[in-house]
Design an enzyme around this catalytic site. Structure first.
Site, PDB file in Angstrom:
ATOM      1  N   GLU A 270       4.634  45.725  32.708  1.00 33.94           N
ATOM      2  CA  GLU A 270       5.590  46.628  32.048  1.00 33.94           C
ATOM      3  C   GLU A 270       5.056  47.098  30.700  1.00 33.94           C
ATOM      4  O   GLU A 270       4.066  46.569  30.190  1.00 33.94           O
ATOM      5  CB  GLU A 270       6.940  45.936  31.871  1.00 33.94           C
ATOM      6  CG  GLU A 270       6.855  44.690  31.012  1.00 33.94           C
ATOM      7  CD  GLU A 270       8.095  44.457  30.156  1.00 33.94           C
ATOM      8  OE1 GLU A 270       8.632  45.421  29.576  1.00 33.94           O
ATOM      9  OE2 GLU A 270       8.503  43.294  30.046  1.00 33.94           O
TER      10      GLU A 270
ATOM     11  N   LYS B  88      15.361  34.432  27.937  1.00 33.52           N
ATOM     12  CA  LYS B  88      15.325  33.895  26.580  1.00 33.52           C
ATOM     13  C   LYS B  88      16.626  33.265  26.141  1.00 33.52           C
ATOM     14  O   LYS B  88      17.698  33.681  26.559  1.00 33.52           O
ATOM     15  CB  LYS B  88      15.020  35.032  25.607  1.00 33.52           C
ATOM     16  CG  LYS B  88      13.561  35.287  25.450  1.00 33.52           C
ATOM     17  CD  LYS B  88      13.356  36.487  24.600  1.00 33.52           C
ATOM     18  CE  LYS B  88      12.975  37.713  25.369  1.00 33.52           C
ATOM     19  NZ  LYS B  88      13.585  38.075  26.541  1.00 33.52           N
TER      20      LYS B  88
HETATM   21  N1  PSU Z   1      11.782  40.140  26.832  1.00 28.18           N
HETATM   22  C1  PSU Z   1      10.755  40.005  25.951  1.00 28.18           C
HETATM   23  N2  PSU Z   1      10.175  41.086  25.445  1.00 28.18           N
HETATM   24  C2  PSU Z   1      10.595  42.305  25.811  1.00 28.18           C
HETATM   25  C3  PSU Z   1      11.666  42.441  26.739  1.00 28.18           C
HETATM   26  C4  PSU Z   1      12.239  41.329  27.222  1.00 28.18           C
HETATM   27  O1  PSU Z   1      10.367  38.908  25.616  1.00 28.18           O
HETATM   28  O2  PSU Z   1      10.044  43.262  25.307  1.00 28.18           O
HETATM   29  C5  PSU Z   1      12.056  43.795  27.206  1.00 28.18           C
HETATM   30  C6  PSU Z   1      11.754  43.911  28.714  1.00 28.18           C
HETATM   31  O3  PSU Z   1      11.146  45.156  28.926  1.00 28.18           O
HETATM   32  C7  PSU Z   1      13.143  43.864  29.332  1.00 28.18           C
HETATM   33  C8  PSU Z   1      13.946  44.544  28.276  1.00 28.18           C
HETATM   34  O4  PSU Z   1      13.197  44.536  30.570  1.00 28.18           O
HETATM   35  O5  PSU Z   1      13.442  44.028  27.064  1.00 28.18           O
HETATM   36  C9  PSU Z   1      15.418  44.268  28.412  1.00 28.18           C
HETATM   37  O6  PSU Z   1      16.119  45.085  27.523  1.00 28.18           O
HETATM   38  P1  PSU Z   1      17.699  45.243  27.682  1.00 28.18           P
HETATM   39  O7  PSU Z   1      18.258  43.893  27.329  1.00 28.18           O
HETATM   40  O8  PSU Z   1      18.070  46.317  26.676  1.00 28.18           O
HETATM   41  O9  PSU Z   1      17.939  45.653  29.089  1.00 28.18           O
END
Ligand code: PSU
Ligand code: MN
Length: 310
Positions: free
Chosen positions: A25, A159
């Site tokens: 990603e 997380k």
């Molecule tokens: N977890 C991480 N680093 C990140 C993300 C998640 O440790 O950069 C990113 C991933 O791309 C995940 C996104 O899909 O955050 C989720 O964001 P949201 O909670 O806005 O959907």
């Protein structure tokens, strides 16, 4: 596949010849990891794959074109250009029409990778249900998207900034299968063990390939999530994580952070509170996920598991 999606020559050749490919990603590059180390990290994830004989397919939108496999210049742009937006699955079409350049989340990357016929995807941590979601309704589109996207995602669980048991419940409701890699507990990203049990444990990439083949046989439409913990000696001190998360959540609510800003904000604050330690651990676990994804892709390739889509 739509001619509006560009598959790089290397990825196209690998898919055609049936050699292994792993998707990566790019929100983690554009919004997840701090500059300037993010570019080196993005390059390193790709070179781990190349070193294992697997073709890397980092996915992003460049000037409105969804790209499966980036050139060195495109990777650099995603890592350094401040105007790069965060693109989740619902944003793909809009970003295409607007000719935007964007880092794709787990949700958006999964959709584009599956469309291209890529079977395995490595990331750091998944989005999930945020704490307080009963009031805010903040739940990552990663979850709902994975419920309808057939791909295998290797991550280090979710997380501790999230509501972990609620995330597990939602994964169950949404029909997203979760297997622990050499563990029967869900890892919590920087921490090896969240304390929450998983129903299924696997101990080898071959077992994961067996599961993927069985799911293919029944036309299972959802994603398989492989939760890959760091060994305890490589994790971040759980009490430090606790303190950092508590302080990050306080700050986010004091500043009224909302919507897609929430996850990048919290990651940033945890980085500050841990004095950068969270970053080292973050990189460590992505590397480990990338390696496991490569092993899974390689074994599927040996068994000639063909793309289901594309
Ligand atoms: N977890 C991480 N680093 C990140 C993300 C998640 O440790 O950069 C990113 C991933 O791309 C995940 C996104 O899909 O955050 C989720 O964001 P949201 O909670 O806005 O959907
Ligand atoms: Mn959200």
């Amino acid at each position: 596949m739509s001619s509006q999606v560009e598959v790089s020559p290397a990825v196209r050749a690998a898919l055609r010849d049936g050699t292994p490919v792993v998707a990566l990603e790019s929100t983690i590059i554009s919004h997840g990891l701090p500059r300037p180390g993010n570019l080196d990290a993005a390059r390193e994830f790709e070179s781990i794959l190349s070193g294992m004989g697997v073709t890397p397919a980092t996915i992003a939108l460049i000037d409105g074109v969804p790209r499966i496999g980036l050139t060195a210049a495109e990777l650099e742009r995603v890592a350094t250009d401040e105007s790069v937006v965060k693109v989740s699955s619902r944003d793909i079409g809009i970003a295409m029409a607007r000719k935007a350049t964007g880092g794709t989340t787990v949700a958006a990357t999964s959709v584009l990778a599956a469309t291209a016929g890529i079977r395995v995807f490595a990331t750091g941590g998944l989005g999930g249900v945020h704490r307080g979601a009963a009031e805010t309704f903040d739940e990552s589109a990663d979850l709902t998207t994975l419920s309808r996207t057939p791909i295998t995602v290797v991550s280090a669980g979710v997380k501790a900034i999230l509501d972990i048991p609620a995330t597990l419940e939602r994964l169950e409701t949404l029909g997203v299968a979760v297997v622990g890699y050499r563990t029967s507990r869900l890892p919590a990203f920087w921490v090896s063990d969240s304390g929450y049990d998983l129903d299924w444990r696997v101990d080898s990439p071959g077992e994961i390939a067996d599961i993927i083949a069985a799911r293919d046989a029944i036309g299972e439409p959802s994603a398989l999530l492989v939760a890959n913990p760091l060994p305890p000696e490589a994790q971040l001190d759980p009490s430090l994580v606790d303190e950092a998360v508590r302080s990050a959540l306080r700050d986010a609510s004091a500043r009224g952070i909302l919507g897609k800003e929430v996850t990048p904000f919290l990651l940033d604050r945890v980085l500050e509170v841990t004095g950068g330690l969270s970053l080292e651990v973050n990189l460590r676990l992505v590397r480990s996920n990338v390696r496991l994804a490569a092993e899974i892709a390689a074994i599927m390739n040996e068994r000639s598991v063909v793309p289901r889509f594309g």
